[in-house]
Structures are given as structure tokens and as C-alpha cells.
Design an enzyme around this catalytic site. Structure first.
Site, PDB file in Angstrom:
ATOM      1  N   GLY A  35      62.577   5.203  35.535  1.00 27.93           N
ATOM      2  CA  GLY A  35      62.270   6.393  36.332  1.00 27.93           C
ATOM      3  C   GLY A  35      60.644   6.116  36.326  1.00 27.93           C
ATOM      4  N   ASP A  46      58.092   1.483  48.159  1.00 30.11           N
ATOM      5  CA  ASP A  46      57.487   1.751  49.614  1.00 30.11           C
ATOM      6  C   ASP A  46      58.081   3.030  49.473  1.00 30.11           C
ATOM      7  OD1 ASP A  46      56.073  -0.730  49.332  1.00 30.11           O
ATOM      8  OD2 ASP A  46      57.943  -1.528  50.556  1.00 30.11           O
TER       9      ASP A  46
END
Ligand code: RIB
Length: 286
Positions: free
Chosen positions: A214, A240
Site C-alpha cells: 500500500g 506514475d
């Protein structure tokens, strides 16, 4: 709030291999794709697909029109994408059967950005707007300083870390992975990063991606979000995707926790698909 992403534009050559080549080894690729990429371009695409208004500044060679056209087709303002006499940047990417990658980047036109380019791009932005930069273009230190001087907030994704020149005191939001945190901040332990922030930049908050575990937000406390469990086929561009979606949500006034949850969902979808920009989901897919 307007977002200016001053970032790289690459043509990606992606090779599907069983295992990434080791030094001295030659491996056969089962497939080769030519596609649009670059951390800058990918993050502009992610911002636009997340629903943000983004203007991309950067440079391409005469061989790079496909990059400008792709960004424009995603709804990104490309009026600040200029030509260089250098060839367009490119990346050679090996992706193995587990979806892991290894990337070699040739900067080309991305490394032709000057302080004059920075000044002329920043003229269009003012206090309250946001600058996003990565570390695949030249002049990043001057760009961040000039943006700060105009009263803009500065978000930095320092990838790839090689030769990073940005002054951390100019950064408001730092988005990086654990390896980058170890090198840049001396630790990837969230509590230790939080303790170091007053020395590095008391106003900076840090978002650290934790891969399949996470992400966490550090600054004014530490908040974790879990990742979704998916089977990855290609992790190129996942960071990204996370960065673009996270910043889009923050700019829309969402909490860091809500923004990280949304960004993690987008990144999870992206790794189930091949390619970099091509794998970034649209908002409605989330
Ligand atoms: O983050 C992925 C990107 O890194 C690729 O698109 C490649 O161009 C390199 O910049």
C-alpha cells in the site's frame, strides 16, 4: 488551481522477457512494443484521466510528435511542450514474466531544458497553482525555486534518484518509494521520517508507496492505506499512476487518506495491463 507538470517525454521500447538480462547475458524477447512514456508524460496522463486540469511543459525532438499528440488526446494542455535540436528521450524497458521491470533511460531532449525555458513556462502560473516535477529533466532545482518564488506549491516525485538536485526546502509534497526514501531521507521507517521532517523541511509532507503493502502519508501523523490484491503483468508506470491520481485528489480538496486510497486503486488497475501510459485507467474505471 492550475497544475503545471514540467516533466520528461519518452518513447518507450518495451521487451517481454522471461528473465531480465544479467550482466554479460543475452536474452530473447518474445514481444517488443513501441509506446509513449516518460515519468513526466505518464503523470500528466494520470492527472488528466483522474479528472485534473494539467498543463505539461517539456521538450521533444523532431521525432517526438506522437508524444505531444497522445497528451493532447488525453486532454492535457500541450502548449508548453517545445522542440529541441536533440532527439526525443527514450527508454529501453525489459519486463519479465512476473511483471517486474528494468529500465534504461536516454534523456535526449529532456536534458535540454534551461532556466530560460523554466522562466517562460512559469510565467503562465501564479500563487496557489501547483508545480509537479520528476527527475528525468534538467534544471529541476531552478524550476522548483522559481515556482516557489511565485507562491506555487511544489510536488516532487524524485524518480529516478540519480543526481537529484532539487532543494528539499522547496518541496511541499514528496512522493517516493521505500528505496528512494532510504537513499534520500536516510530511512524508510515512517516514524523516523516523521522525526526527521523538522530538520529536512518542517512544511513538507511525504507520501511513501509500499508496493504490494500500500502507501503511507507522513506529516502531521502517519496514515496507512492498504493496496488491492491483483496479479501484476507489468508494473511499469504504476508509481506514475499513483502520483497523478494522488495529486488530482489532493488538488480537489480530498484528505491524504482518501487520495491515497483512490491512487492505490488506480495503480492496482495499471499493473494488470501492459505498458506505461497505456495502462493508466480512466476515472470511471475505478
Ligand atoms: O515510470 C515509467 C517510465 O520510466 C517509463 O515510461 C520510462 O519512459 C521511464 O521514464
Amino acid at each position: 488551481m492550475k497544475i503545471l507538470n514540467f516533466g520528461s517525454l519518452n518513447i518507450d521500447y518495451t521487451y517481454a522477457v522471461s528473465d531480465i538480462a544479467l550482466p554479460g547475458q543475452t536474452v530473447a524477447a518474445s514481444k517488443m512494443d513501441k509506446n509513449v512514456g516518460g515519468k513526466g508524460l505518464n503523470q500528466s496522463v494520470a492527472l488528466a484521466r483522474a479528472g485534473a486540469k494539467v498543463c505539461h511543459a517539456g521538450k521533444i525532438g523532431r521525432d517526438g510528435d506522437m508524444l505531444r499528440e497522445y497528451l493532447a488526446s488525453c486532454g492535457v494542455d500541450v502548449s508548453l511542450v517545445k522542440y529541441s535540436d536533440k532527439p526525443t528521450g527514450n527508454a529501453v524497458i525489459q519486463v519479465n514474466s512476473r511483471g517486474e521491470n528494468s529500465i534504461v533511460v536516454y534523456g535526449g531532449a529532456n536534458r535540454d531544458i534551461t532556466e530560460a525555458d523554466a522562466a517562460s513556462a512559469l510565467e503562465h502560473f501564479s500563487a496557489g497553482d501547483m508545480l509537479l516535477i520528476q527527475n528525468e529533466i534538467t534544471c529541476t532545482r531552478a524550476i522548483a525555486k522559481a515556482a516557489k518564488a511565485r507562491g506555487m506549491s511544489v510536488a516532487l516525485n524524485p524518480s529516478p534518484l540519480d543526481g537529484l538536485e532539487v532543494d528539499m526546502s522547496d518541496v511541499d509534497i514528496l512522493i517516493l518509494n521505500e528505496n528512494e526514501a532510504k537513499t534520500l531521507l536516510g530511512t524508510s521507517v515512517p516514524e523516523e521520517i516523521e522525526a526527521a521532517l523538522p530538520r529536512i523541511n518542517p512544511g513538507m509532507r511525504v507520501v511513501m508507496t509500499l508496493g504490494s503493502r500500500g502507501a503511507c502519508h507522513i506529516g502531521g501523523g502517519i496514515v496507512y492505506v492498504a493496496a488491492q490484491k491483483v496479479t501484476a503483468v507489468d508494473t511499469t508506470g504504476a508509481g506514475d499512476t499513483f502520483t497523478g491520481y494522488f495529486l488530482s485528489e489532493i488538488c480537489a480538496g480530498k484528505s491524504p487518506e482518501a487520495a491515497m486510497k483512490w491512487a492505490s486503486r488506480a495503480a492496482a488497475i495499471s499493473v494488470t495491463r501492459h505498458g506505461a501510459a497505456a495502462s493508466i485507467p480512466k476515472r470511471e474505471e475505478l
